[in-house]
Design a protein around this motif. Structure first.
Motif, PDB file in Angstrom:
ATOM      1  N   ARG A   1       0.869  -1.173   0.000  1.00 14.53           N
ATOM      2  CA  ARG A   1       0.000   0.000   0.000  1.00 14.53           C
ATOM      3  C   ARG A   1       0.907   1.224   0.000  1.00 14.53           C
ATOM      4  NH1 ARG A   1      -4.310   0.618   4.670  1.00 14.53           N
ATOM      5  NH2 ARG A   1      -2.434   0.043   5.763  1.00 14.53           N
ATOM      6  N   ALA A   2       0.859   1.976  -1.118  1.00 17.65           N
ATOM      7  CA  ALA A   2       1.748   3.134  -1.263  1.00 17.65           C
ATOM      8  C   ALA A   2       1.269   4.330  -0.452  1.00 17.65           C
ATOM      9  CB  ALA A   2       1.871   3.508  -2.735  1.00 17.65           C
ATOM     10  N   PHE A   3      -0.047   4.459  -0.285  1.00 26.45           N
ATOM     11  CA  PHE A   3      -0.598   5.619   0.434  1.00 26.45           C
ATOM     12  C   PHE A   3      -1.529   5.127   1.532  1.00 26.45           C
ATOM     13  CE2 PHE A   3       0.047   6.911  -4.028  1.00 26.45           C
ATOM     14  CZ  PHE A   3       1.056   7.838  -3.827  1.00 26.45           C
ATOM     15  N   ASP A   4      -1.508   5.808   2.643  1.00 25.00           N
ATOM     16  CA  ASP A   4      -2.336   5.401   3.785  1.00 25.00           C
ATOM     17  C   ASP A   4      -3.818   5.567   3.514  1.00 25.00           C
ATOM     18  OD1 ASP A   4      -0.153   4.678   5.284  1.00 25.00           O
ATOM     19  OD2 ASP A   4       0.086   6.687   6.165  1.00 25.00           O
ATOM     20  N   ASP A   5      -4.190   6.487   2.657  1.00 22.98           N
ATOM     21  CA  ASP A   5      -5.608   6.739   2.431  1.00 22.98           C
ATOM     22  C   ASP A   5      -6.216   5.778   1.407  1.00 22.98           C
ATOM     23  OD1 ASP A   5      -4.223   7.796   0.303  1.00 22.98           O
ATOM     24  OD2 ASP A   5      -5.549   9.529   0.060  1.00 22.98           O
ATOM     25  N   VAL A   6      -5.408   4.884   0.821  1.00 27.10           N
ATOM     26  CA  VAL A   6      -5.911   3.869  -0.116  1.00 27.10           C
ATOM     27  C   VAL A   6      -6.032   2.576   0.673  1.00 27.10           C
ATOM     28  CG1 VAL A   6      -5.475   2.620  -2.242  1.00 27.10           C
ATOM     29  CG2 VAL A   6      -4.824   5.021  -2.049  1.00 27.10           C
ATOM     30  N   GLY A   7      -7.182   1.929   0.595  1.00 26.41           N
ATOM     31  CA  GLY A   7      -7.498   0.852   1.501  1.00 26.41           C
ATOM     32  C   GLY A   7      -6.846  -0.486   1.241  1.00 26.41           C
ATOM     33  N   SER A   8      -6.220  -0.733   0.116  1.00 29.26           N
ATOM     34  CA  SER A   8      -5.703  -2.070  -0.159  1.00 29.26           C
ATOM     35  C   SER A   8      -4.280  -1.984  -0.700  1.00 29.26           C
ATOM     36  CB  SER A   8      -6.621  -2.755  -1.175  1.00 29.26           C
ATOM     37  OG  SER A   8      -6.217  -4.087  -1.375  1.00 29.26           O
ATOM     38  N   ASP A   9      -3.617  -3.137  -0.794  1.00 25.76           N
ATOM     39  CA  ASP A   9      -2.252  -3.146  -1.321  1.00 25.76           C
ATOM     40  C   ASP A   9      -2.294  -3.305  -2.845  1.00 25.76           C
ATOM     41  OD1 ASP A   9      -3.154  -5.732  -1.259  1.00 25.76           O
ATOM     42  OD2 ASP A   9      -1.283  -6.578  -0.498  1.00 25.76           O
ATOM     43  N   LEU A  10      -2.720  -2.233  -3.527  1.00 23.87           N
ATOM     44  CA  LEU A  10      -2.861  -2.262  -4.980  1.00 23.87           C
ATOM     45  C   LEU A  10      -1.605  -1.809  -5.707  1.00 23.87           C
ATOM     46  CD1 LEU A  10      -6.489  -0.883  -5.252  1.00 23.87           C
ATOM     47  CD2 LEU A  10      -5.718  -3.244  -5.387  1.00 23.87           C
ATOM     48  N   SER A  11      -0.643  -1.277  -5.021  1.00 25.06           N
ATOM     49  CA  SER A  11       0.631  -0.925  -5.644  1.00 25.06           C
ATOM     50  C   SER A  11       1.507  -2.174  -5.694  1.00 25.06           C
ATOM     51  CB  SER A  11       1.321   0.182  -4.846  1.00 25.06           C
ATOM     52  OG  SER A  11       0.537   1.347  -4.851  1.00 25.06           O
ATOM     53  N   PHE A  12       2.428  -2.177  -6.641  1.00 27.11           N
ATOM     54  CA  PHE A  12       3.257  -3.388  -6.810  1.00 27.11           C
ATOM     55  C   PHE A  12       4.615  -3.025  -7.385  1.00 27.11           C
ATOM     56  CE2 PHE A  12       0.967  -2.711 -10.718  1.00 27.11           C
ATOM     57  CZ  PHE A  12       1.944  -2.861 -11.690  1.00 27.11           C
ATOM     58  N   SER A  13       5.570  -3.926  -7.179  1.00 29.08           N
ATOM     59  CA  SER A  13       6.876  -3.891  -7.848  1.00 29.08           C
ATOM     60  C   SER A  13       7.154  -5.313  -8.340  1.00 29.08           C
ATOM     61  CB  SER A  13       7.990  -3.442  -6.897  1.00 29.08           C
ATOM     62  OG  SER A  13       7.842  -2.085  -6.577  1.00 29.08           O
TER      63      SER A  13
END
Length: 170
Positions: free
Chosen positions: A101-113
């Motif tokens: 999770r790149a940002f605290d205000d986004v609810g899920s771990d949608l960011s990836f590497s």
């Protein structure tokens, strides 16, 4: 000399019987030798003729040609193997995906590497950062496990996982 002639006259029937017995033995030995020679001759002829009627020399020449052809095929296969092995070393063999999770205000771990590396740890890392209003994707080249661009902690983790967890072993 008279003594020898007298001896032969006195024992002539014994000498004749001895010579006859010796001749019979020699005739029997000659018959046995002929039978053995015939048997050996048959085996020799069988050896000199193959199953297709070829003689031994033709068969040996044909087998040598087959061996030479097989060696040529083996060399071609070996060259193809080397070519495939060289290409395989350059192909993607190791990869890892790290979600976060790149940002605290986004609810899920949608960011990836995602790190994708070859045998020499050359390749690239793709990072997608998901935000509420926008999404951004980055690609960075990797050479020997390192990049000339600054890497995030998640990108470094993806590269570390990929380099330590090989998907193809030699």
């Amino acid at each position: 000399m008279e003594a020898i002639i007298d001896f032969i006259r006195n024992y002539d029937y014994v000498i004749v019987i001895g010579i006859l017995i010796l001749m019979v033995i020699l005739i029997i030995l000659q018959i046995l030798n002929s039978m053995e020679l015939s048997r050996i001759e048959k085996r020799y002829k069988r050896l000199m003729k193959g199953s297709t009627g070829k003689n031994l020399e033709d068969m040996i020449i044909e087998y040598k040609k087959n061996v030479d052809d097989s060696l040529e095929v083996f060399k071609n296969i070996e060259n193809m193997y080397k070519s495939i092995d060289e290409r395989l070393q350059k192909s993607i063999q190791k990869f890892a995906v790290v979600r976060y999770r790149a940002f605290d205000d986004v609810g899920s771990d949608l960011s990836f590497s995602i790190a994708m590396l070859n045998e020499n740890n050359d390749g690239f890392v793709i990072t997608g950062i998901y935000g509420r209003n926008e999404s951004t994707t980055f690609a960075k080249p990797i050479e020997k496990g390192l990049s000339k661009y600054d890497l995030s902690d998640e990108e470094k983790l993806a590269i570390k996982i990929a380099t330590n967890n090989r998907t193809i072993e030699k």
